[in-house]
Write an enzyme that holds these catalytic residues in place. Structure first.
Site, PDB file in Angstrom:
ATOM      1  CE1 TYR A  64      17.764  -1.253  30.993  1.00 34.74           C
ATOM      2  CE2 TYR A  64      18.808   0.718  30.123  1.00 34.74           C
ATOM      3  CZ  TYR A  64      18.793  -0.333  31.024  1.00 34.74           C
ATOM      4  OH  TYR A  64      19.810  -0.466  31.944  1.00 34.74           O
ATOM      5  CB  CYS A  65      11.317  -0.785  31.567  1.00 36.98           C
ATOM      6  SG  CYS A  65       9.946  -0.787  30.382  1.00 36.98           S
ATOM      7  CB  THR A  66      11.198  -5.823  32.460  1.00 34.25           C
ATOM      8  OG1 THR A  66      11.941  -5.454  33.624  1.00 34.25           O
ATOM      9  CG2 THR A  66      11.254  -7.336  32.267  1.00 34.25           C
TER      10      THR A  66
END
Length: 433
Positions: free
Chosen positions: A269-271
């Site tokens: 996951y990331c932003t």
């Protein structure tokens, strides 16, 4: 976008206040036909002082007022899409032409493999641009995310141009198979992601195994982003800039070191999702089979599912810097908000708890580190991140509260262009991504 946290994209922005629509009715004298002498008011008029006929105020319907206020409200819009663009330079010209006369600030990059955009503006202009992009069949299914920017523009100006790499990565990204969905991680909807997290939590409490498979939660961001908020159970990244990420490529400290590539589910996951999509192609080429990414990133998850499994705030690469989950999900109840406040960060200097999850930049202009700091250390070190920086030759003043430093050129005045380049003071397109 950015190569390091020591860049000017994290500096304070001069924000423009929201325009306030006027609601005060305008009164005007009722016109009188030529040659007509009468003291009787025309139909639809009322008598003012000394019997002068005044026009009835033209009240704007409530719905129209609300629509005007909505159009003027500032928002931040983000989207990206990997598609083949055979003439990206011509596309840049088309986009610039469409944005003529529209109040848009931000970073919009295009190349042969698609588009990556983060920008702010009045709701009317910001949404109009996203809608215009989606009219092209290649972008019709693109996920567009919108969040409020209550103090005006979240970016200092517009940068819309061709860029060889849609995100900053060592060696660039044009050589990566980004256009092949089979080489990217499999996207999970926010609800599917939540189910995976809940299943993993039950697994940790019980036996520690699930049908002989393992699961690893991988935070594909920077360490300072993790400091203000992350999914429970995710390890803190060991880099302060995404371009130097080395998951699956480094030694013993690498969370992917020794992982069974065939039987381990890796949840990334990331932003907003783009960094996971890019980096998953690298891991796929390294033999990792079961790669999954959070569709739309954390921002989309907080909007759809709220803060379930998430602790703290979300770091964003614009003037707002740190956003609570309620920014994305207005339906989050008070109990959920209180539960989410249980996360506290740590002061970079002394390690004490920091409840206010907002970074500051080191006052040493040649350092400019982005870090969390308690009030005592900020005062003691005059806004610097360490004692060495405190005695550096070029220091900015300690700023109170949440104020941000101005653009770097304000502090570099008086130097020649060669000196600015020597000290790294160049106009950069950094965003930290």
């Amino acid at each position: 976008m950015a190569s390091t946290v020591h860049h000017n994209s994290h500096q304070a922005l001069l924000l423009r206040p929201l325009p306030t629509p006027s609601r005060h009715p305008r009164l005007s004298f009722s016109p009188r036909p030529a040659g007509l002498r009468s003291f009787f008011p025309a139909s639809g008029c009322r008598l003012g002082t000394h019997g002068v006929a005044l026009a009835e105020p033209e009240f704007v319907p409530l719905q129209e007022e609300e629509e005007e206020e909505e159009d003027a409200r500032f928002v931040v819009v983000t989207f990206y899409k990997f598609v083949p663009l055979f003439d990206p330079h011509a596309e840049v010209a088309r986009h610039l032409n469409f944005l003529q006369g529209r109040d848009i600030h931000g970073r919009i990059y295009l190349n042969e493999k698609g588009i990556n955009a983060q920008y702010s503006g009045p709701h009317k202009d910001a949404v109009a641009y996203a809608d215009w992009v989606k009219k092209h069949h290649q972008f019709s299914d693109m996920l567009v995310q919108t969040s409020p920017a209550v103090t005006g523009h979240a970016f200092p100006r517009l940068k819309l141009r061709y860029k060889p790499s849609l995100v900053q990565l060592e060696g660039g990204s044009l050589h990566l198979p980004l256009l092949d969905p089979n080489m990217r991680a499999t996207p999970l909807t926010p609800s599917e992601w939540k189910e995976r997290l809940e299943a993993r939590t039950c697994l940790d409490v019980s036996s520690g195994e699930t049908s002989g498979r393992g699961l690893l939660l991988l935070d594909v961001r920077n360490d300072y982003e993790w400091d203000v908020g992350h999914f429970e159970g995710a390890q803190r990244p060991n880099v302060d800039c995404f371009r130097s990420t080395s998951f699956g490529l480094s030694g013993e400290t690498d969370p992917l070191n020794g992982v069974d590539k065939e039987r381990t589910d890796i949840l990334m996951y990331c932003t907003g999702g783009i960094r996971c999509d890019v980096y998953s192609t690298i891991l796929r080429k390294k033999g990792f089979r079961n790669l999954y990414t959070l569709e739309g990133g954390v921002s989309n998850y907080l909007k759809v599912e709220g803060p379930a499994g998430w602790v703290g705030n979300l770091f964003v690469f614009d003037g707002r810097l740190s956003l609570p989950p309620a920014t994305f999900n207005e339906e989050e109840d008070e109990e959920e908000q209180q539960e989410n406040k249980r996360w506290v960060g740590c002061c970079y200097v002394c390690g004490s708890e920091v409840v206010e999850l907002r970074h500051r930049n080191c006052a040493n202009i040649d350092c400019n580190r982005l870090y969390l700091c308690c009030g005592w250390c900020a005062e003691e070190l005059c806004g610097c991140c360490c004692s060495d920086c405190k005695v550096a030759p070029r220091l900015r003043p300690l700023l109170p509260g949440h104020q941000r430093y101005l653009k770097w050129h304000v502090y570099r005045d008086g130097r020649t262009d060669d000196e600015n380049k020597l000290y790294g003071f160049v106009d950069d397109d950094s965003s930290g991504l």
